[in-house]
Design an enzyme around this catalytic site. Structure first.
Site, mmCIF file in Angstrom:
data_model
loop_
_atom_site.group_PDB
_atom_site.id
_atom_site.type_symbol
_atom_site.label_atom_id
_atom_site.label_comp_id
_atom_site.label_asym_id
_atom_site.label_seq_id
_atom_site.Cartn_x
_atom_site.Cartn_y
_atom_site.Cartn_z
ATOM 1 N N HIS A 79 0.827 -1.203 0.000
ATOM 2 C CA HIS A 79 0.000 0.000 0.000
ATOM 3 C C HIS A 79 0.867 1.261 0.000
ATOM 4 O O HIS A 79 1.872 1.320 0.699
ATOM 5 C CB HIS A 79 -0.909 0.020 1.248
ATOM 6 C CG HIS A 79 -2.072 -0.924 1.128
ATOM 7 N ND1 HIS A 79 -3.156 -0.878 1.964
ATOM 8 C CD2 HIS A 79 -2.318 -1.934 0.245
ATOM 9 C CE1 HIS A 79 -4.019 -1.808 1.608
ATOM 10 N NE2 HIS A 79 -3.527 -2.473 0.585
ATOM 11 N N TYR A 204 -9.020 4.878 8.139
ATOM 12 C CA TYR A 204 -9.130 5.227 9.566
ATOM 13 C C TYR A 204 -10.259 6.252 9.670
ATOM 14 O O TYR A 204 -10.137 7.357 9.151
ATOM 15 C CB TYR A 204 -7.824 5.844 10.080
ATOM 16 C CG TYR A 204 -6.684 4.850 10.239
ATOM 17 C CD1 TYR A 204 -5.912 4.437 9.159
ATOM 18 C CD2 TYR A 204 -6.373 4.329 11.498
ATOM 19 C CE1 TYR A 204 -4.873 3.529 9.319
ATOM 20 C CE2 TYR A 204 -5.335 3.422 11.673
ATOM 21 C CZ TYR A 204 -4.592 3.031 10.583
ATOM 22 O OH TYR A 204 -3.561 2.121 10.741
ATOM 23 N N PRO A 297 -3.169 0.232 19.285
ATOM 24 C CA PRO A 297 -2.962 -0.278 17.923
ATOM 25 C C PRO A 297 -3.166 0.743 16.804
ATOM 26 O O PRO A 297 -2.890 0.444 15.639
ATOM 27 C CB PRO A 297 -3.998 -1.406 17.810
ATOM 28 C CG PRO A 297 -5.046 -1.079 18.808
ATOM 29 C CD PRO A 297 -4.362 -0.360 19.922
ATOM 30 N N LYS A 301 1.848 -0.346 15.133
ATOM 31 C CA LYS A 301 3.285 -0.395 15.418
ATOM 32 C C LYS A 301 3.800 -1.553 16.260
ATOM 33 O O LYS A 301 5.011 -1.810 16.277
ATOM 34 C CB LYS A 301 3.687 0.907 16.163
ATOM 35 C CG LYS A 301 3.636 2.129 15.314
ATOM 36 C CD LYS A 301 4.772 2.149 14.329
ATOM 37 C CE LYS A 301 4.578 3.166 13.245
ATOM 38 N NZ LYS A 301 5.148 2.781 11.980
ATOM 39 N N TYR A 389 4.216 6.765 10.275
ATOM 40 C CA TYR A 389 3.403 5.584 9.947
ATOM 41 C C TYR A 389 4.233 4.536 9.198
ATOM 42 O O TYR A 389 4.153 3.344 9.511
ATOM 43 C CB TYR A 389 2.177 6.001 9.120
ATOM 44 C CG TYR A 389 1.138 4.914 9.031
ATOM 45 C CD1 TYR A 389 0.128 4.801 9.985
ATOM 46 C CD2 TYR A 389 1.166 3.983 7.998
ATOM 47 C CE1 TYR A 389 -0.824 3.785 9.915
ATOM 48 C CE2 TYR A 389 0.217 2.967 7.915
ATOM 49 C CZ TYR A 389 -0.774 2.880 8.876
ATOM 50 O OH TYR A 389 -1.710 1.868 8.810
HETATM 51 P P1 FAD Z 1 3.484 -11.768 21.507
HETATM 52 O O1 FAD Z 1 3.053 -11.812 20.104
HETATM 53 O O2 FAD Z 1 2.474 -11.550 22.572
HETATM 54 O O3 FAD Z 1 4.263 -13.135 21.790
HETATM 55 C C1 FAD Z 1 4.617 -13.565 23.082
HETATM 56 C C2 FAD Z 1 4.635 -15.069 23.115
HETATM 57 O O4 FAD Z 1 5.072 -15.515 24.398
HETATM 58 C C3 FAD Z 1 3.258 -15.673 22.903
HETATM 59 O O5 FAD Z 1 3.325 -16.653 21.904
HETATM 60 C C4 FAD Z 1 2.891 -16.243 24.252
HETATM 61 O O6 FAD Z 1 2.054 -17.374 24.153
HETATM 62 C C5 FAD Z 1 4.249 -16.582 24.821
HETATM 63 N N1 FAD Z 1 4.299 -16.653 26.281
HETATM 64 C C6 FAD Z 1 3.634 -15.909 27.191
HETATM 65 N N2 FAD Z 1 3.954 -16.281 28.442
HETATM 66 C C7 FAD Z 1 4.848 -17.281 28.322
HETATM 67 C C8 FAD Z 1 5.541 -18.076 29.266
HETATM 68 N N3 FAD Z 1 5.370 -17.928 30.581
HETATM 69 N N4 FAD Z 1 6.396 -19.022 28.814
HETATM 70 C C9 FAD Z 1 6.572 -19.205 27.473
HETATM 71 N N5 FAD Z 1 5.932 -18.477 26.531
HETATM 72 C C10 FAD Z 1 5.090 -17.539 26.951
HETATM 73 N N6 FAD Z 1 1.083 -4.382 15.765
HETATM 74 C C11 FAD Z 1 1.473 -3.883 14.568
HETATM 75 O O7 FAD Z 1 2.673 -3.684 14.342
HETATM 76 N N7 FAD Z 1 0.605 -3.578 13.567
HETATM 77 C C12 FAD Z 1 -0.710 -3.774 13.744
HETATM 78 O O8 FAD Z 1 -1.463 -3.525 12.789
HETATM 79 C C13 FAD Z 1 -1.195 -4.275 15.004
HETATM 80 N N8 FAD Z 1 -2.504 -4.499 15.213
HETATM 81 C C14 FAD Z 1 -2.896 -5.128 16.356
HETATM 82 C C15 FAD Z 1 -4.228 -5.422 16.509
HETATM 83 C C16 FAD Z 1 -4.652 -6.077 17.664
HETATM 84 C C17 FAD Z 1 -6.116 -6.355 17.824
HETATM 85 C C18 FAD Z 1 -3.720 -6.471 18.675
HETATM 86 C C19 FAD Z 1 -4.171 -7.202 19.927
HETATM 87 C C20 FAD Z 1 -2.388 -6.182 18.525
HETATM 88 C C21 FAD Z 1 -1.963 -5.504 17.384
HETATM 89 N N9 FAD Z 1 -0.636 -5.205 17.196
HETATM 90 C C22 FAD Z 1 -0.234 -4.611 16.011
HETATM 91 C C23 FAD Z 1 0.343 -5.540 18.228
HETATM 92 C C24 FAD Z 1 1.107 -6.821 17.959
HETATM 93 O O9 FAD Z 1 0.217 -7.894 17.728
HETATM 94 C C25 FAD Z 1 2.018 -7.125 19.155
HETATM 95 O O10 FAD Z 1 2.737 -5.970 19.478
HETATM 96 C C26 FAD Z 1 2.987 -8.281 18.854
HETATM 97 O O11 FAD Z 1 2.309 -9.500 18.907
HETATM 98 C C27 FAD Z 1 4.161 -8.295 19.822
HETATM 99 O O12 FAD Z 1 4.963 -9.417 19.580
HETATM 100 P P2 FAD Z 1 5.733 -10.122 20.774
HETATM 101 O O13 FAD Z 1 6.477 -11.252 20.152
HETATM 102 O O14 FAD Z 1 6.465 -9.111 21.564
HETATM 103 O O15 FAD Z 1 4.581 -10.657 21.743
HETATM 104 C C1 DHB Z 2 -4.474 -3.351 11.298
HETATM 105 C C2 DHB Z 2 -4.320 -3.188 12.646
HETATM 106 C C3 DHB Z 2 -4.001 -1.955 13.151
HETATM 107 O O1 DHB Z 2 -3.819 -1.783 14.455
HETATM 108 C C4 DHB Z 2 -3.869 -0.854 12.294
HETATM 109 O O2 DHB Z 2 -3.581 0.357 12.800
HETATM 110 C C5 DHB Z 2 -4.024 -1.028 10.935
HETATM 111 C C6 DHB Z 2 -4.332 -2.292 10.436
HETATM 112 C C7 DHB Z 2 -4.800 -4.694 10.768
HETATM 113 O O3 DHB Z 2 -4.990 -5.621 11.575
HETATM 114 O O4 DHB Z 2 -4.845 -4.866 9.548
#
Ligand code: FAD
Ligand code: DHB
Length: 395
Positions: A79, A204, A297, A301, A389
């Site tokens: 995009h 948005y 979200p 990021k 962004y």
């Molecule tokens: P996580 O993905 O949470 O991974 C952590 C892992 O550790 C998990 O698999 C968990 O099961 C495991 N774990 C937990 N406790 C333990 C334990 N005690 N022992 C072993 N393993 C364990 N980010 C973006 O960049 N762009 C977006 O568009 C965006 N949209 C989002 C929309 C939603 C609805 C949500 C909820 C989040 C969004 N995010 C977005 C955020 C993004 O999903 C998270 O920031 C990302 O998953 C972070 O990655 P991580 O590996 O740090 O943590």
């Molecule tokens: C999506 C999630 C977000 O938090 C955002 O700002 C834009 C797109 C997505 O899940 O596609």
């Protein structure tokens, strides 16, 4: 308790197989550093967890450099802009034209699938009772494996990549970390729907009924979000209510536009918070990704920030193993937090601009509309939004 105690050794023990843990594992392997990944959930659970969808250019480049780009480049949607919709008019922010970089739409769970499929090192799913000890001397992780066997993993360093609710941050003694936190009076109800996107780009939308976001995953699957209350009960949102609310919030004066609907494949409510711990390290434990910080979200990021953290950590560990130089490790937290706070500010700013307060306070609403008009009419303001962004270059 009749369990066999097994002891193993590795250089880096990684807690969590989300984007942070898995990207770190690949980066370390590419540099000849051993690691073991421990994950609480099953493989099918982590591969099915629907979350983020926007990848920065830096994230795509890093995954590609690790040999993980094949399916990503084949299936992603590139995009070059986003739309801001307010007062029923859409305004395009031409991201690539203003900031020189595009964004990629590719589901986080697809990234996780690719990372797991390409990983041939130790990765243990379904572990329980994970506990970290001796963090300032000889770091050790004890856990119970999927067969119920108690295990001990000795490491040089532990990477706490276990997300916001993990155990790593909690293993740091009280008084060491400063916590910065802000909770928002809203949450997002997210759905994945079998429906073609109704627009070529993300929308948005600010409306007096609340924020809405139109995103996508493929030419046949849409991802949509609605601002709701943090204590919202999903049971109160039957499909028809979700679609009619989305239609109302995404409505625009253009009579040719309409929202395509279809079967809802997945739905969930996610709280919104800003959270940062400082420092992101203690002894030989280094926190990365959501374990150290959460952003609301709206700026898309969280995943990208997690990837940026582990890039810094992998570079620091590489220098340390190569020459004993600990400068990078000592400066890990400081290096990450600069980016974390920029992203934190941008995510808070986007959230504040786009989410009406629950009482629709007229003063707040006037400020939001003024800001929206400004970023969609001033090239300087639009450029600032665009460069944040699309993401600043990776460290
Ligand atoms: P996580 O993905 O949470 O991974 C952590 C892992 O550790 C998990 O698999 C968990 O099961 C495991 N774990 C937990 N406790 C333990 C334990 N005690 N022992 C072993 N393993 C364990 N980010 C973006 O960049 N762009 C977006 O568009 C965006 N949209 C989002 C929309 C939603 C609805 C949500 C909820 C989040 C969004 N995010 C977005 C955020 C993004 O999903 C998270 O920031 C990302 O998953 C972070 O990655 P991580 O590996 O740090 O943590
Ligand atoms: C999506 C999630 C977000 O938090 C955002 O700002 C834009 C797109 C997505 O899940 O596609």
């Amino acid at each position: 308790m009749g369990l066999t105690d097994l002891e193993t050794r590795t250089q880096v023990g990684i807690i969590g197989a989300g984007p942070a843990g898995l990207v770190l594992a690949h980066l370390l392997r590419a540099r000849g550093i051993d690691c073991v990944v421990l994950e609480r959930q099953t493989r099918s659970h982590v591969e099915a967890r629907i979350r983020a969808g926007v990848l920065e250019h830096g994230t795509v480049d890093l995954l590609t450099s690790l040999g993980l780009g094949d399916r990503l480049h084949r299936e992603r949607m590139v995009h070059h802009g986003i739309e801001l919709l307010f007062e029923r008019e859409a305004h395009r922010i031409p991201l690539t034209e203003l900031a020189g970089r595009e964004i990629t739409i590719y589901g986080q769970h697809e990234v996780v699938k690719d990372l797991i499929a390409a990983w041939d090192g130790p990765l243990h799913f379904s572990v329980s009772s994970v506990a970290l000890s001796a963090l300032t001397s000889t770091p050790t992780v004890s856990y119970v494996d999927a067969d119920g066997v108690a295990q001990t993993l000795h490491c040089d360093v532990i990477a706490g990549c276990d997300g916001f609710h993990g155990v790593s941050r909690a293993a740091i003694p009280p008084g060491v970390l400063t916590v910065h936190q802000r909770d928002y009076p809203h949450a997002w109800l997210g759905i994945l729907a079998e429906a073609p996107p109704s627009s070529e780009e993300l929308i948005y939308a600010h409306s007096s009924r609340g924020f809405a976001l139109h995103s996508m995953r493929s030419p046949t699957v849409t991802r949509l979000y609605l601002q709701v209350r943090p204590d919202e009960d999903l049971a109160e949102w039957p499909d028809e209510r979700i679609w009619s609310e989305l239609r109302a919030r995404l409505d625009r004066s253009d009579p040719a536009w309409s929202l395509a609907d279809g079967p809802i494949l997945e739905r969930s409510v996610a709280a919104m918070r800003s959270f940062v711990v400082s420092p992101m390290q203690y002894g030989r434990l280094f926190l990365a990704g959501d374990a150290a910080h959460i952003v609301p979200p709206t700026g898309a990021k969280g995943l990208n920030l997690a990837v940026a953290d582990v890039k810094v950590l992998a570079d620091a560990l590489t220098a340390w193993y190569a020459s004993g130089d600990a400068t990078g490790l000592d400066a890990y937290s400081e290096a990450c937090l600069r980016r974390v706070w920029r992203v934190q500010h941008f995510s808070w700013w986007m959230t504040s601009m786009l989410h009406p307060t629950s009482d629709n306070d007229p003063f707040d609403r006037a400020l939001q509309l003024s800001q929206l008009r400004y970023v969609t009419s001033s090239r300087a303001a639009a450029t600032s939004l665009a460069e944040n962004y699309v993401g600043f270059p990776f460290p």
